[in-house]
Design an enzyme around this catalytic site. Structure first.
Site: not given
Ligand code: GLA
Length: 720
Positions: A454, A524
């Site tokens: 990430d 997301d």
């Protein structure tokens, strides 16, 4: 299908299965772009060098150059701009020679500055991918002189379009709304600049473009010129229109860029991939997908991406061994193949304000380390994966306390925090060595076979005080090269491990990262309806097998929308399937429906992950979205149909949708499997009568069983 050199006219012709690209040497010695479009029958039909636009003393600098260098009569975006040590900034390039590889698929053209003491040499590389009508370009800039040369702009390539009026297709968005399809007419003279200055690829724009003649091109037909950059840092793609001439120049962004080329050094730009086709945006996407599957994505240890479970939306930072083990038990029951523990397993990471950078299991959460959980997962027949964010650090971490100089920063200036974190400077060798060592040990010791990598903030204050003053701005590029180096080393050391790229969702999706990661987390935003648009844009440029999509909670955290389990699964099943809900709370009945859907996904997975995508109806266009994946040999297909809402319509259309199914063999006959599916206005097809590929494409199907808002169906089609 190969590269040819015609010495009489001094022209190179690069032919793919359906397209051609031609360039030549202008009588004055510069490299002239000649043609990009459909393949022509006769080599003599390609234009010859020599012609250029000339008018008044102001109508100058309009020459269609292959790789414009700034100097002399030039006013547009240069690909290359340099400063020599004596203060001269006027760059001239002359053609010196070329080589064509024995297989005819690679061309290198050598250019040099005619003032020999400067010693500047440029090699333009062209790689041909004939089956996908793609040309892969990059440039190498070498300093063969005795003094340093500063590069101020060093783009990968410029693409000249045939004269005409175009519209631009590109992908833009924001966090939670990535890869939204944009269609923008290039109304007149000026420049559209697609770019990122965030340090990473960005959610706001993506390094991809497509251009089509105004009004000509849609999903299934029309000419389209397209391209994508293999770069995960600051980038620019400028689309500049002058009169009826359009030039696309792209590469590493020249904003705050400077690269010192010492004598003997070479700078190699990232690749800029370009292609041309006549079958609309669908034809473009299928070419890009095949190209990525065959030439870009790393060789994966398993042929297809596994069904994964991810803990993020189930437990957030509240990770414990018992909690994860309970989730793993349930995941195994429904057929999950890879269990991933997201953020919260390491250091003092109980929330996002501390612990980032300390990549050792939290002793309170995992008293015996990660081993027992990894074994628990493996005993249930799943592989074990972990989330990491290696380029970042919380100031409240042991790593930062020990090494406050390791982050981007300028002296005498604050260090802006976002999500309470700072960016580690991967341009520094000590930082790379440390991170590689930590991850290497983690992968070796815990049976970790998957890493979600990430990157959760843009870069600010990109200072690198330890570097010499003239190299400070190289940090934008050197961080990305450092990231690539660490990923490449980890892959080499742990070939059985697969990697997922994430940057707060889809903030780092590009051909550069896809050469090193097997898949990406597309957003997301896990609302399945919003996801249809995100996935539509994603697949415009990127292969569906890389597009991870989780089934999460309904109502979703993103917008409170309520969607059935089937609808959520059907949306995620159009990419790489994942599950991200707290499945310990699912009822027995939901568990068994989910198990059935996971099994169905495994059945259609070869089509979704290795088939050709046909976008049939866009979520932007109507209340129905439809898409299909067709096997490369056209022996079978899977059709996805989503109805978003019912309206005041004819009773029949309240529960069904009419969709065409293109892409099959027109002469072969196919069986459509599933109930309540008819040939439009015709008899029931469910296991009854096979119909031709032509009928499926032209008459279309009447797909029933779409009751109410947010209904969906997935249908299998097989050659009879
Ligand atoms: C980012 C990712 C999420 C999750 C969190 C963890 O936002 O996109 O999927 O991993 O970080 O902090």
């Amino acid at each position: 299908m190969a590269i040819r050199w015609l010495p009489d006219t001094r022209v190179w012709i690069l032919e793919t299965n359906h397209s051609a690209y031609a360039l030549g040497i202008h009588p004055e010695g510069w490299l002239q772009h000649l043609y990009w479009g459909s393949r022509l029958v006769d080599p003599g039909d390609y234009p010859e060098p020599g012609h250029e636009y000339r008018g008044s003393s102001f109508d100058v600098g309009l020459q269609p150059e292959e790789y414009p260098a700034w100097g002399g009569t030039r006013f547009g975006d240069p690909c290359l701009k340099v400063a020599y040590a004596d203060g001269c900034r006027d760059l001239r390039l002359e053609v010196r020679g070329h080589e064509i590889a024995a297989d005819g698929h690679h061309l290198a053209i050598h250019l040099a500055d005619p003032h020999a003491p400067y010693g500047l040499e440029v090699t333009l590389h062209y790689g041909l991918v004939p089956a996908e009508d793609i040309v892969v370009r990059h440039a190498e800039i070498a300093n063969g002189g005795g003094a340093p040369v500063d590069l101020e702009t060093a783009l990968s390539a410029a693409w000249n379009l045939p004269p005409g009026a175009y519209e631009l297709w590109h992908l833009s968005g924001a966090w939670g709304a990535e890869t939204q399809v944009q269609r923008q007419p290039l109304a007149g003279p000026g420049e559209v600049l697609l770019e990122s200055r965030y340090g990473h690829t960005s959610h706001a724009a993506n390094p991809f473009f497509a251009l089509s003649p105004v009004g000509e091109t849609g999903e299934t037909a029309g000419r389209v010129w397209f391209g994508a950059l293999a770069w995960s840092g600051n980038w620019r793609i400028g689309v500049r229109t002058t009169n009826d001439w359009t030039l696309v120049a792209g590469g590493v962004h020249d904003f705050d860029f400077r690269w010192r080329l010492d004598p003997g050094e070479v700078w190699r730009t990232p690749a800029f991939v370009g292609g041309f086709c006549q079958n609309g945006l669908g034809g473009m996407s299928r070419r890009l997908h095949r190209y990525q599957r065959r030439h870009v994505l790393p060789a994966a240890p398993t042929p297809f991406r596994p069904v994964l479970y991810n803990s993020w939306e189930a437990t957030y930072f509240n990770v414990t061994q018992e909690g994860q083990a309970a989730l793993a038990d349930r995941a195994a029951e429904i057929g999950v193949e890879l269990f991933v523990v997201d953020d919260g397993w390491f250091g003092t990471r109980d929330h996002d304000r501390r612990g980032l950078g300390d990549w050792t299991p939290n002793p309170a959460k995992f008293p015996l380390g990660l081993g027992p959980l990894a074994e628990h997962v493996e005993r249930r027949g799943m592989r074990f994966g972990l989330w990491v964010e290696p380029e970042m650090v919380n100031p409240d971490s042991d790593l930062y306390r020990a090494n406050p100089d390791w982050v981007f920063h300028f002296p005498h200036r604050p260090r802006s925090e976002h999500r309470h974190q700072l960016v580690l400077n991967f341009a520094r060798e000590d930082v790379r060595t440390h991170i590689f060592g930590v991850l290497d040990r983690l992968l070796a010791s815990h049976a970790v076979s998957f890493v979600k990598w990430d990157h959760n903030r843009p870069w600010t204050e990109p200072g690198w005080p330890a570097a010499p003053a003239e190299r400070q701005r190289e940090v934008w590029v050197r961080h990305v090269l450092g990231l690539y180096e660490v990923l490449d080393r980890l892959r080499a050391a742990h070939p059985a491990v697969t990697f997922e790229s994430c940057a707060g969702g889809g903030g780092r999706v590009d051909l550069g990262i896809l050469a090193r990661t097997d898949q990406v987390w597309a957003s997301d935003n896990t609302d399945a309806y919003d996801r249809l648009r995100i996935q539509e844009g994603f697949t415009l440029a990127y292969a569906p097998r890389t597009m991870m999509s989780w089934v999460t909670h309904s109502p979703t955290w993103a917008n409170g929308r309520q969607l059935s389990l089937e609808y959520r699964f059907h949306v995620s099943m159009a990419g790489g399937l994942g599950i991200g809900d707290d499945i310990t709370k699912w009822s027995d009945e939901e568990m068994s429906r989910a198990a059935g859907l996971v099994a169905q996904y495994k059945d259609i997975r070869p089509l979704v992950q290795a088939g050709d995508l046909h976008r049939i109806q866009s979520p932007r266009a109507s209340d129905i979205t439809a898409l299909a994946y067709v096997a490369e040999d056209r022996s079978e297909a899977v059709l996805f149909v989503y109805r978003h809402r019912t309206g005041p319509m004819h009773p029949h259309t309240r529960t069904s949708a009419w969709v065409r199914l293109p892409g099959l063999d027109p002469d072969a006959r196919y069986q459509v499997e599933g109930e309540r599916v008819r040939l439009y206005h015709g008899g029931d097809l469910g296991a009854l009568r096979p119909v031709s590929g032509t009928a499926l494409a032209e008459v279309g199907l009447d797909v029933g069983g779409l009751n109410g808002d947010y209904a969906s169906r997935v249908l299998r089609v097989r050659r009879a």
